[in-house]
Design an enzyme around this catalytic site. Structure first.
Site, PDB file in Angstrom:
ATOM      1  CE  LYS A  30      43.676  76.748  15.932  1.00 28.86           C
ATOM      2  NZ  LYS A  30      44.851  76.637  15.029  1.00 28.86           N
ATOM      3  N   GLY A  66      48.740  61.180  14.389  1.00 27.57           N
ATOM      4  CA  GLY A  66      48.157  62.533  14.315  1.00 27.57           C
ATOM      5  C   GLY A  66      49.146  63.602  13.891  1.00 27.57           C
ATOM      6  CD  GLU A  93      54.441  59.770  13.409  1.00 28.58           C
ATOM      7  OE1 GLU A  93      53.971  60.138  12.327  1.00 28.58           O
ATOM      8  OE2 GLU A  93      55.306  60.415  14.035  1.00 28.58           O
ATOM      9  CG  HIS A  96      17.130  86.819  10.532  1.00 23.48           C
ATOM     10  ND1 HIS A  96      18.124  87.729  10.272  1.00 23.48           N
ATOM     11  CD2 HIS A  96      16.294  87.396  11.449  1.00 23.48           C
ATOM     12  CE1 HIS A  96      17.908  88.818  10.996  1.00 23.48           C
ATOM     13  NE2 HIS A  96      16.806  88.642  11.714  1.00 23.48           N
ATOM     14  N   GLY A 126      53.259  85.593  10.719  1.00 22.56           N
ATOM     15  CA  GLY A 126      52.387  84.701   9.943  1.00 22.56           C
ATOM     16  C   GLY A 126      51.307  84.140  10.860  1.00 22.56           C
TER      17      GLY A 126
HETATM   18  P1  NAD Z   1      54.423  81.721   7.569  1.00 22.18           P
HETATM   19  O1  NAD Z   1      55.317  81.506   6.409  1.00 22.18           O
HETATM   20  O2  NAD Z   1      52.963  81.739   7.369  1.00 22.18           O
HETATM   21  O3  NAD Z   1      54.820  83.095   8.297  1.00 22.18           O
HETATM   22  C1  NAD Z   1      56.139  83.387   8.689  1.00 22.18           C
HETATM   23  C2  NAD Z   1      56.336  84.881   8.711  1.00 22.18           C
HETATM   24  O4  NAD Z   1      57.633  85.139   9.236  1.00 22.18           O
HETATM   25  C3  NAD Z   1      56.282  85.529   7.337  1.00 22.18           C
HETATM   26  O5  NAD Z   1      55.388  86.605   7.376  1.00 22.18           O
HETATM   27  C4  NAD Z   1      57.722  85.968   7.086  1.00 22.18           C
HETATM   28  O6  NAD Z   1      57.809  87.157   6.324  1.00 22.18           O
HETATM   29  C5  NAD Z   1      58.228  86.196   8.505  1.00 22.18           C
HETATM   30  N1  NAD Z   1      59.674  86.083   8.678  1.00 22.18           N
HETATM   31  C6  NAD Z   1      60.505  85.158   8.131  1.00 22.18           C
HETATM   32  N2  NAD Z   1      61.765  85.339   8.574  1.00 22.18           N
HETATM   33  C7  NAD Z   1      61.735  86.397   9.425  1.00 22.18           C
HETATM   34  C8  NAD Z   1      62.713  87.062  10.223  1.00 22.18           C
HETATM   35  N3  NAD Z   1      63.985  86.659  10.236  1.00 22.18           N
HETATM   36  N4  NAD Z   1      62.329  88.121  10.981  1.00 22.18           N
HETATM   37  C9  NAD Z   1      61.027  88.516  10.982  1.00 22.18           C
HETATM   38  N5  NAD Z   1      60.070  87.930  10.252  1.00 22.18           N
HETATM   39  C10 NAD Z   1      60.398  86.875   9.492  1.00 22.18           C
HETATM   40  O7  NAD Z   1      54.863  80.610   8.624  1.00 22.18           O
HETATM   41  P2  NAD Z   1      54.251  80.158  10.025  1.00 22.18           P
HETATM   42  O8  NAD Z   1      53.300  81.153  10.582  1.00 22.18           O
HETATM   43  O9  NAD Z   1      55.463  79.769  10.807  1.00 22.18           O
HETATM   44  O10 NAD Z   1      53.426  78.883   9.615  1.00 22.18           O
HETATM   45  C11 NAD Z   1      54.071  77.768   9.002  1.00 22.18           C
HETATM   46  C12 NAD Z   1      53.110  76.970   8.172  1.00 22.18           C
HETATM   47  O11 NAD Z   1      52.138  76.343   8.963  1.00 22.18           O
HETATM   48  C13 NAD Z   1      52.388  77.802   7.151  1.00 22.18           C
HETATM   49  O12 NAD Z   1      52.369  77.106   5.934  1.00 22.18           O
HETATM   50  C14 NAD Z   1      51.012  77.922   7.702  1.00 22.18           C
HETATM   51  O13 NAD Z   1      50.044  78.039   6.687  1.00 22.18           O
HETATM   52  C15 NAD Z   1      50.849  76.642   8.482  1.00 22.18           C
HETATM   53  N6  NAD Z   1      49.937  76.877   9.589  1.00 22.18           N
HETATM   54  C16 NAD Z   1      48.628  77.032   9.334  1.00 22.18           C
HETATM   55  C17 NAD Z   1      47.752  77.312  10.361  1.00 22.18           C
HETATM   56  C18 NAD Z   1      46.311  77.487  10.075  1.00 22.18           C
HETATM   57  O14 NAD Z   1      45.897  77.143   8.985  1.00 22.18           O
HETATM   58  N7  NAD Z   1      45.523  78.022  10.979  1.00 22.18           N
HETATM   59  C19 NAD Z   1      48.204  77.447  11.650  1.00 22.18           C
HETATM   60  C20 NAD Z   1      49.532  77.290  11.875  1.00 22.18           C
HETATM   61  C21 NAD Z   1      50.399  77.012  10.829  1.00 22.18           C
END
Ligand code: NAD
Length: 475
Positions: free
Chosen positions: A56, A44, A38, A449, A187
Site C-alpha cells: 500500500k 506482523g 514467531e 454531499h 490475481g
Molecule cells: P490468486 O489466487 O488471487 O491469483 C493467482 C492467479 O494466478 C489466478 O488468477 C490463477 O488463475 C493464475 N495462475 C495460476 N497459475 C498460473 C500459471 N501457471 N500461469 C498463469 N496464471 C496462473 O493469488 P495471488 O494474487 O497470488 O494472491 C494470493 C492470496 O493473497 C490470495 O488469497 C489473495 O486474496 C491474497 N491477497 C489479498 C490482497 C488484498 O486483499 N488486497 C492482496 C494480496 C494478496
C-alpha cells in the site's frame, strides 16, 4: 530440551501475523498468560512486513505519479517524476518499522512473551522451538492457537535462485525498476504489483491462465478496470501459460502457450510469480498433536475455530479461504475468546475483498456472478459515477456502485464498487449486510454531499425508484 526448562503458558499462539498477534493480544486482555511464537525478527507477519502494508505504501506512491500525470490534461504539469529508489525503499521500510515497533510495544504492555523461533508441535500440549538466534526451546501450553499462515506458490519449471525471478516479497523489496517485467498470474497480488511497477516506468506484460483477471470479482467491475488500464500495460495475455523459461545473461527468456501467446520468446528483466498461496498446514508437525489437516494443507476447524483437538484452535490463512488479514483478525478474536471459555463463534455474513489497483475494486457479501451461477432471484441497482459530482470533480468518473438485494425483503445481500477509494467505501455495504439493512434504510440515510460514499445511498434509491440524481426510470 527437557520439559523442566519449558516456557509454560495458558495459551501459545504460533505465528504473529495479523491473526496471530490479534489472538495473542485478545487472550492476554482476557487475563490468560500468553506466549507468541514467531520466526521473523518482527511481529506482523507477511501482511505487515512483506505484504499489505509495504504494497500500500508503494501503491500510494504509484497513485501520486499517475494522478499527477493525468492532471497534465487539466492544467497542471509537474514534469516527469525523478524517482530516487533508495529513498522510496527507505520510506517503505520506515512505514513498516513504525508499525512493527508499535506491535512490539503493545505485546510488552500486555505482558505477551514473544519467543523468536520456528515452532512445531511436539504433542498436543507443547511446541518445540528452533530459536532464530540458534539453539532450541520448548513451550508448554494449556491451549494453542495456530496462525502459521501461508506461503507463495512457486512454479517448478522456472529457473531456481535467479534474483530476476521473484515472488511478492521479492517484488516489494524494490530491487530495481526493470525495463521489461512479466507478471505471472492476474490475481490481486499480480495486478497490485503491476500497478506499482507500471507507475515507476516498467513495461509490463501480464499472463493469466484463466479467461479473465481477478477471479472472484464480478466481471462488470473488472471490465471497468480493464478499460481504464488499456494503455497502462503492454500486453495482457489471457488463457495463456508460461511454457518454458530460460535464464540468460541478458534477461529471462520466456516462451508462452495458449490463446494470447506471442509467437516469439519474450525477454524480461524481472519476472513476478503471483499464482496464489498455499496454507502452511503441513509444516507445523500437526500429526504429532493429532490435528487433522486436509489434502490442500488447511487445518480443519469448526465455528469456534477449534480443530479436532478441542484445546487447539487454528485461524487465518491456514484455516481456510479467503486468505485475508481482516478475516484472520476476527477469527483470532473468536479463538482467543473461545480459549478463555467464552461462547464466541465466527458467524460473519460477509468478508469484504479489495484489489488496491487503479481504479480499486471492492466487493462484499454475495457477488452478482455467484448469485447468477446459483440461479438465485435477486434485485440489483447501479449508480454510475458519471452522475457523481465528486467523481467528476476528481476527473475519475469511470466507476460505479452496485448493490444486490434479497428479492423479497429488499435487504442488502451484496455489493461491489469499482472506482478510486472503493476499498474505503465498501465498509458501508459490509455494515449494511451485517445489520440486515434494506434499501430504504440505506437510501434514507443522509450521506454527505458531495462524496463518493453518496453513490451507495443513491444506488439504494435507484432500487427503490426514488433517485433524483439520474434520469427518470423508464415506465
Ligand atoms: P490468486 O489466487 O488471487 O491469483 C493467482 C492467479 O494466478 C489466478 O488468477 C490463477 O488463475 C493464475 N495462475 C495460476 N497459475 C498460473 C500459471 N501457471 N500461469 C498463469 N496464471 C496462473 O493469488 P495471488 O494474487 O497470488 O494472491 C494470493 C492470496 O493473497 C490470495 O488469497 C489473495 O486474496 C491474497 N491477497 C489479498 C490482497 C488484498 O486483499 N488486497 C492482496 C494480496 C494478496
Amino acid at each position: 530440551m527437557s520439559d523442566a526448562n519449558a516456557i509454560t503458558c495458558d495459551v501459545a499462539v504460533l505465528g504473529a501475523g495479523p491473526g496471530g498477534y490479534s489472538a495473542a493480544f485478545r487472550a492476554a486482555d482476557l487475563g490468560l498468560k500468553t506466549v507468541l511464537i514467531e520466526r521473523a525478527p518482527t511481529l506482523g507477519g507477511v501482511c505487515l512486513n512483506v505484504g499489505c502494508i509495504p504494497s500500500k505504501t508503494l501503491l500510494h506512491a504509484a497513485s501520486l505519479i499517475t494522478e499527477a500525470q493525468a492532471f497534465r490534461a487539466h492544467g497542471i504539469d509537474f514534469g516527469s517524476p525523478r524517482i530516487d529508489l533508495d529513498q522510496l525503499r527507505a520510506h517503505k521500510d520506515g512505514v513498516v518499522g513504525k508499525l512493527t515497533h508499535g506491535l512490539a510495544r503493545m505485546a510488552k504492555a500486555r505482558k505477551v512473551e514473544v519467543v523468536q523461533g520456528t515452532g512445531t508441535f511436539r504433542d498436543a500440549h507443547s511446541f518445540d522451538i528452533a530459536l532464530t538466534k540458534g539453539g532450541t526451546a520448548a513451550v508448554r501450553f494449556e491451549k494453542a492457537i495456530v496462525a502459521a499462515g501461508s506461503e507463495a506458490v512457486s512454479l517448478p519449471f522456472l529457473p531456481k535462485d535467479d534474483p530476476r525471478i521473484v515472488d511478492s516479497t521479492g517484488a516489494l523489496a524494490l530491487p530495481q525498476v526493470p525495463q521489461r517485467m512479466l507478471v505471472i498470474g492476474g490475481g490481486i497480488i499480480g495486478l497490485e504489483m503491476a500497478t506499482v511497477y507500471a507507475a515507476l516506468g516498467s513495461r509490463i506484460d501480464i499472463v493469466e491462465m484463466l479467461d479473465g483477471l481477478m477471479a472472484g470479482a464480478d466481471r462488470d467491475l473488472v471490465r471497468v478496470w480493464q478499460k481504464h488500464n488499456a494503455s497502462r500495460f503492454n500486453r495482457i495475455m489471457l488463457k495463456t501459460k508460461v511454457a518454458g523459461a530460460n535464464a540468460k545473461r541478458d534477461a529471462i527468456h520466456i516462451r508462452f502457450e495458449g490463446e494470447g501467446a506471442p509467437e516469439i520468446t519474450e525477454a524480461y528483466d524481472l519476472v513476478l510469480v503471483s499464482v496464489g498461496r498455499v496454507p502452511n498446514g503441513r509444516l507445523i508437525g500437526a500429526e504429532r498433536a493429532g490435528i487433522a489437516v486436509d489434502a490442500r494443507g488447511f487445518v480443519t476447524v469448526d465455528r469456534q475455530m477449534r480443530t479436532n483437538v478441542r484445546t487447539i484452535f487454528a485461524i487465518g490463512d491456514i484455516a481456510g479461504a479467503p486468505m485475508l488479514a481482516h478475516k484472520a483478525v476476527h477469527e483470532g478474536h473468536v479463538a482467543a475468546e473461545a480459549a478463555a471459555g467464552k461462547p464466541s463463534h465466527f458467524d460473519a455474513r460477509q468478508i469484504p475483498s479489495v484489489a488496491y489497483t487503479d481504479p480499486e475494486i471492492a466487493w462484499a457479501g454475495r457477488s452478482e456472478d455467484d448469485l447468477k451461477a446459483d440461479g438465485a432471484t435477486f434485485g440489483k441497482a447501479v449508480f454510475p459515477w458519471a452522475a457523481s459530482g465528486r467523481a467528476i470533480a476528481m476527473a475519475r468518473d469511470e466507476g460505479f456502485t452496485k448493490l444486490l438485494f434479497d428479492a423479497d425483503t429488499h435487504r442488502i445481500i451484496g455489493g461491489g464498487i469499482v472506482g478510486v477509494h472503493a476499498g474505503d467505501l465498501i465498509s458501508e455495504i459490509a455494515l449494511a449486510i451485517e445489520m440486515g439493512a434494506d434499501a430504504v434504510d440505506v437510501g434514507k440515510t443522509i450521506h454527505p454531499h458531495p462524496t463518493l460514499s453518496e453513490s451507495i445511498g443513491m444506488a439504494a434509491e435507484v432500487f427503490e425508484g426514488v433517485c433524483t440524481d439520474l434520469p427518470p426510470a423508464k415506465r
